[in-house]
Design a protein around this motif. Structure first.
Motif, mmCIF file in Angstrom:
data_model
loop_
_atom_site.group_PDB
_atom_site.id
_atom_site.type_symbol
_atom_site.label_atom_id
_atom_site.label_comp_id
_atom_site.label_asym_id
_atom_site.label_seq_id
_atom_site.Cartn_x
_atom_site.Cartn_y
_atom_site.Cartn_z
ATOM 1 N N ALA A 183 40.946 39.619 44.017
ATOM 2 C CA ALA A 183 40.974 40.835 44.839
ATOM 3 C C ALA A 183 39.738 41.677 44.563
ATOM 4 O O ALA A 183 39.274 41.793 43.426
ATOM 5 N N GLY A 184 39.193 42.281 45.613
ATOM 6 C CA GLY A 184 38.080 43.209 45.464
ATOM 7 C C GLY A 184 36.790 42.586 45.000
ATOM 8 O O GLY A 184 35.910 43.296 44.503
ATOM 9 N N GLY A 185 36.637 41.270 45.112
ATOM 10 C CA GLY A 185 35.416 40.617 44.672
ATOM 11 C C GLY A 185 35.220 40.606 43.170
ATOM 12 O O GLY A 185 34.087 40.444 42.691
ATOM 13 N N GLN A 186 36.278 40.777 42.391
ATOM 14 C CA GLN A 186 36.163 40.780 40.946
ATOM 15 C C GLN A 186 36.053 39.357 40.411
ATOM 16 O O GLN A 186 36.163 38.376 41.158
ATOM 17 N N SER A 187 35.831 39.257 39.092
ATOM 18 C CA SER A 187 35.664 37.944 38.478
ATOM 19 C C SER A 187 36.960 37.369 37.940
ATOM 20 O O SER A 187 37.031 36.180 37.660
ATOM 21 N N PHE A 188 37.983 38.198 37.771
ATOM 22 C CA PHE A 188 39.239 37.743 37.191
ATOM 23 C C PHE A 188 40.354 37.911 38.215
ATOM 24 O O PHE A 188 40.369 38.856 38.998
ATOM 25 N N SER A 189 41.287 36.972 38.171
ATOM 26 C CA SER A 189 42.341 36.938 39.164
ATOM 27 C C SER A 189 43.683 36.725 38.485
ATOM 28 O O SER A 189 43.775 36.111 37.414
ATOM 29 N N GLY A 190 44.735 37.210 39.136
ATOM 30 C CA GLY A 190 46.083 36.956 38.654
ATOM 31 C C GLY A 190 46.642 35.643 39.153
ATOM 32 O O GLY A 190 47.746 35.256 38.764
ATOM 33 N N GLY A 215 43.733 41.224 40.359
ATOM 34 C CA GLY A 215 42.406 41.520 39.836
ATOM 35 C C GLY A 215 42.379 41.596 38.318
ATOM 36 O O GLY A 215 43.020 40.821 37.610
ATOM 37 N N MET A 216 41.611 42.583 37.801
ATOM 38 C CA MET A 216 41.442 42.743 36.359
ATOM 39 C C MET A 216 42.748 43.094 35.668
ATOM 40 O O MET A 216 42.954 42.760 34.500
ATOM 41 N N ASP A 217 43.660 43.788 36.371
ATOM 42 C CA ASP A 217 44.930 44.166 35.754
ATOM 43 C C ASP A 217 45.745 42.945 35.356
ATOM 44 O O ASP A 217 46.455 42.964 34.351
ATOM 45 N N ALA A 218 45.690 41.882 36.159
ATOM 46 C CA ALA A 218 46.458 40.674 35.868
ATOM 47 C C ALA A 218 45.606 39.566 35.270
ATOM 48 O O ALA A 218 46.155 38.548 34.835
ATOM 49 N N GLY A 219 44.290 39.750 35.225
ATOM 50 C CA GLY A 219 43.408 38.680 34.764
ATOM 51 C C GLY A 219 43.638 38.280 33.323
ATOM 52 O O GLY A 219 43.619 37.085 32.992
ATOM 53 N N SER A 220 43.859 39.257 32.428
ATOM 54 C CA SER A 220 44.063 38.913 31.017
ATOM 55 C C SER A 220 45.356 38.132 30.824
ATOM 56 O O SER A 220 45.407 37.149 30.075
ATOM 57 N N ARG A 221 46.426 38.546 31.524
ATOM 58 C CA ARG A 221 47.690 37.813 31.411
ATOM 59 C C ARG A 221 47.576 36.428 32.042
ATOM 60 O O ARG A 221 48.143 35.459 31.541
ATOM 61 N N ALA A 222 46.842 36.331 33.138
ATOM 62 C CA ALA A 222 46.648 35.027 33.765
ATOM 63 C C ALA A 222 45.880 34.088 32.851
ATOM 64 O O ALA A 222 46.178 32.886 32.782
ATOM 65 N N LEU A 223 44.892 34.618 32.135
ATOM 66 C CA LEU A 223 44.124 33.783 31.212
ATOM 67 C C LEU A 223 45.008 33.262 30.090
ATOM 68 O O LEU A 223 44.941 32.081 29.723
#
Length: 385
Positions: A183-190, A215-223
């Motif tokens: 989302a939003g062209g960010q580098s991390f995704s949920g 986006g970044m909010d879910a990227g760390s958990r997705a990783l």
């Protein structure tokens, strides 16, 4: 003990307090210089830059104004620890005092033209940059990641997530494409995909997961989940994967700890497959012989909601020319339309792009269907020649 503490004189208490301060400073200095050496080198270089700029200001204020002190102040905020930054700011303050004494308000017009006034604007600029630098330094100190290495670490995490989402090479007669757009062209995704070939390479197992948030909010958990799911995939029988993933998510006790997931188990010899779903959207199967799309909806609750969840699969067979499409809700859901309308639009665009050629169809399909949607989008296409 209380009587002894009360009997201590003010001088004794002051000595104890001074001793504790000295011990804290000594330990901080030891920890500081036990680092990799670059911290104190940067501090020394910036501290030397302050008097150098002051001399340049005194020698040529027209070319080196007092506001030039923002350079070491800003670099200090990016490179130094808060304790060192305070010392650097003390040196910058002394430099401003010297500049103010030399460039103070001059009454002689000729002298004023040769030596510009030391106005409050320069002091305010340096002070504002110093406050911003101190906030940056405190944030880096709390996170524990040096500024010069933070970007490298984030880049490495992004590359690991990308590598984990790669589909393994398939035997002749099979093609697979995966497209992921945060989302939003960010580098991390949920949204993420993990895939592996099991049973001696005869079976392809792929898991498409949508973590709560975007986006970044879910990227760390997705990783974190992609690493855990990648370790579980292939290590357990297919019907035990989603229960194990559900238990892992429950143990994390995240505030937003739920996720949807769909697990594909595909026999690459026969084309038979099974979809097991955890609250995920149904898959779409293009039956080329009949020229129609069939909805493959498995049953199962969200991951991370309650223990003992049961997941029921749905079966099918991919024959020559058939396509299986798995996707996340970012491709079909929007505030101004219902889910059925979004899935109809996705199927219509898929028919148009796939007939042009399978290569690159996943990326073209994501761009055509959800270009105006600010949500994570993931799409997995598997085709049999």
């Amino acid at each position: 003990m209380a009587g002894e503490a009360a009997a201590e004189s003010p001088r004794t208490r002051a000595r104890r307090a001074l001793y504790r301060v000295r011990r804290t400073l000594r330990r901080s200095a030891v920890d500081y210089f036990r680092g990799d050496g670059s911290d104190w080198i940067a501090f020394a270089a910036l501290l030397l830059l302050v008097p150098l700029l002051t001399l340049c200001t005194v020698a040529s204020p027209m070319w080196c104004p007092p506001s030039a002190l923002v350079v070491p102040v800003l670099l200090g905020g990016l490179l130094l620890r808060p304790s060192s930054l305070v010392l650097l700011y003390a040196g910058a303050t002394a430099a401003l005092v010297v500049d103010s004494a030399y460039l103070g308000p001059w009454q002689d017009e000729a002298v004023r033209n040769d030596r510009p006034e030391m106005g409050p604007g320069s002091i305010l600029v340096v002070g504002a940059v110093a406050c911003a630098g101190l906030l940056l330094a405190q944030f880096r100190s709390r996170v524990g990641v040096p500024w010069r290495r933070g970007g490298t670490m984030l880049f490495d995490l992004r590359e690991r997530l990308r590598v984990q989402s790669k589909i393994p090479a398939l035997p002749p007669g099979w093609h697979a494409e995966m497209a992921l757009r945060p989302a939003g062209g960010q580098s991390f995704s949920g949204d993420f995909v993990v895939a592996s070939r099991t049973s001696g390479g005869r079976v392809l197992e792929a898991v498409l997961t949508d973590v709560s948030g975007k986006g970044m909010d879910a990227g760390s958990r997705a990783l974190m989940l992609s690493g855990a799911f990648g370790g579980l995939l292939g290590s357990l029988p297919p019907h035990e994967f989603l229960p194990a993933a559900n238990g892992h998510l429950l143990r994390q006790e995240w505030q937003e700890g739920f996720a949807t997931s769909v697990h594909l188990v595909l026999d690459l010899d026969t084309g038979e497959y099974e979809l097991l779903s955890a609250g995920h959207l149904p898959g779409m199967h293009l039956v080329s012989g009949a020229g129609r799309w069939e909805e493959k909806a498995a049953e199962g609750p969200l991951l991370g909601v309650y223990e003992g969840a049961k997941f029921e699969g749905v079966r099918g067979t991919l024959r020559s020319g058939d396509v299986l499409m798995l996707f996340t809700d970012g491709l079909v859901e929007a505030p101004d339309r219902d889910l059925t309308e979004g899935m109809d639009r996705l199927v219509g665009e898929a028919e148009r792009f796939i007939t042009r050629g399978f290569k690159g169809a996943a990326w073209r399909l994501i761009e055509a269907v959800a270009k105006d949607v600010n949500d994570d989008r993931a799409l997995l296409l598997i085709c049999r020649d």
